[in-house]
Design a protein around this motif. Structure first.
Motif, PDB file in Angstrom:
ATOM      1  N   UNK A   2      22.362  23.469  -4.231  1.00  0.00           N
ATOM      2  CA  UNK A   2      22.636  22.051  -4.057  1.00  0.00           C
ATOM      3  C   UNK A   2      21.302  21.325  -4.161  1.00  0.00           C
ATOM      4  N   UNK A   3      21.186  20.426  -5.147  1.00  0.00           N
ATOM      5  CA  UNK A   3      19.945  19.684  -5.351  1.00  0.00           C
ATOM      6  C   UNK A   3      20.243  18.196  -5.205  1.00  0.00           C
ATOM      7  N   UNK A   4      19.798  17.630  -4.123  1.00  0.00           N
ATOM      8  CA  UNK A   4      20.042  16.214  -3.882  1.00  0.00           C
ATOM      9  C   UNK A   4      21.507  15.858  -3.803  1.00  0.00           C
ATOM     10  N   UNK A   5      22.312  16.776  -3.297  1.00  0.00           N
ATOM     11  CA  UNK A   5      23.742  16.534  -3.203  1.00  0.00           C
ATOM     12  C   UNK A   5      24.518  16.883  -4.451  1.00  0.00           C
ATOM     13  N   UNK A   6      23.854  17.408  -5.457  1.00  0.00           N
ATOM     14  CA  UNK A   6      24.507  17.786  -6.719  1.00  0.00           C
ATOM     15  C   UNK A   6      24.638  19.301  -6.786  1.00  0.00           C
ATOM     16  N   UNK A   7      25.848  19.839  -6.944  1.00  0.00           N
ATOM     17  CA  UNK A   7      26.005  21.291  -7.088  1.00  0.00           C
ATOM     18  C   UNK A   7      25.502  21.753  -8.449  1.00  0.00           C
ATOM     19  N   UNK A   8      24.718  22.826  -8.468  1.00  0.00           N
ATOM     20  CA  UNK A   8      24.170  23.318  -9.729  1.00  0.00           C
ATOM     21  C   UNK A   8      24.266  24.837  -9.796  1.00  0.00           C
ATOM     22  N   UNK A   9      24.150  25.350 -11.000  1.00  0.00           N
ATOM     23  CA  UNK A   9      23.972  26.774 -11.238  1.00  0.00           C
ATOM     24  C   UNK A   9      22.588  26.941 -11.861  1.00  0.00           C
ATOM     25  N   UNK A  10      21.868  27.960 -11.459  1.00  0.00           N
ATOM     26  CA  UNK A  10      20.500  28.162 -11.931  1.00  0.00           C
ATOM     27  C   UNK A  10      20.451  29.231 -13.014  1.00  0.00           C
ATOM     28  N   UNK A  11      19.697  28.948 -14.056  1.00  0.00           N
ATOM     29  CA  UNK A  11      19.444  29.905 -15.128  1.00  0.00           C
ATOM     30  C   UNK A  11      17.981  30.310 -15.040  1.00  0.00           C
ATOM     31  N   UNK A  12      17.729  31.612 -15.055  1.00  0.00           N
ATOM     32  CA  UNK A  12      16.392  32.140 -14.818  1.00  0.00           C
ATOM     33  C   UNK A  12      15.816  32.804 -16.059  1.00  0.00           C
ATOM     34  N   UNK A  13      14.498  32.750 -16.146  1.00  0.00           N
ATOM     35  CA  UNK A  13      13.754  33.524 -17.132  1.00  0.00           C
ATOM     36  C   UNK A  13      13.560  34.922 -16.547  1.00  0.00           C
TER      37      UNK A  13
END
Length: 230
Positions: free
Chosen positions: A157-168
């Motif tokens: 959760x970034x600033x109230x926004x749900x996200x999915x993270x993509x990694x190197x």
């Protein structure tokens, strides 16, 4: 507040966009497509180290942008309108670029509060580290920042926004790129961690923005005129 356009019946709660069920490469592909089609956005970049912090704050509207970059103890405003580039620096810019404090003071005094029109490849702009900030008006610049090997990370959760993270997956944790993409509404990039402490946070996609226009002639001067003044 990040505006994420979705197809939900409740405008305040955008519908999930299904990214959680997709491969990492597809997540990034869709995010970049959404980014390129966004009519406007804001971005804040923070990086550097404790002794030389970097801060960039920009509003981007179409192919135009306006904002500021702070580094080496000085702040320079920047402006781009289509193919025109302008800067409005403080005296630190001239000291950094020229290394001659007395001459720098003369340039800063002559330019005053006017915008200085510069060429895209101006070496003085590059020396002061301003050229990279102009890239945010080019929606393709993030393409080259996508790692070769990708894997899905954890939801955030970034600033109230749900996200999915993509990694190197090829580098160590402190140096690797991490891309956080909204999982509700349009799949905009919300945070792009370039590694080694440089992070860009994207907000206000598609929100109304003041026009970004060329300065009036009396409020601008070209770089050649400034440099030939002394």
């Amino acid at each position: 507040m990040l505006l994420l356009a979705g197809c939900s019946h409740d405008a305040a709660t955008p519908a999930e966009n299904g990214l959680n069920d997709l491969p990492a490469a597809t997540v990034v592909e869709r995010s970049l497509a959404a980014f390129k089609s966004a009519p406007s956005y804001r971005v804040e970049v923070h990086g550097g180290d404790a002794s030389k912090p970097l801060s960039i704050k920009l509003a981007v509207l179409g192919e135009n942008l306006r904002g500021s970059i702070t580094r080496d103890g000085g702040t320079t405003e920047i402006l781009k309108t289509k193919t025109n580039f302008y800067i409005r620096p403080d005296e630190t810019f001239w000291v950094t670029g020229l290394g001659k404090p007395e001459q720098a003071h003369a340039y800063a005094t002559f330019a005053g509060a006017r915008w200085i029109k510069v060429e895209r490849g101006d070496p003085l702009v590059a020396t002061a580290g301003l050229d990279g900030a102009f890239l945010f008006a080019d929606r393709t610049f993030l393409d080259s920042a996508v790692p070769k090997q990708l894997a899905l990370g954890d939801p955030k959760d970034i600033g109230g926004v749900p996200t999915i993270t993509v990694l190197d997956t090829r580098t160590t944790e402190d140096a690797r790129t991490e891309i956080s993409v909204a999982t509700a509404g349009a799949p905009y990039p919300v945070r792009w961690d370039f590694g080694l402490g440089t992070v860009a946070d994207f907000t206000d996609y598609g929100t109304p923005s003041d026009p970004i226009e060329d300065p009036v002639p009396t409020a601008m001067v070209d770089m050649k005129t400034v440099l030939h003044h002394t």
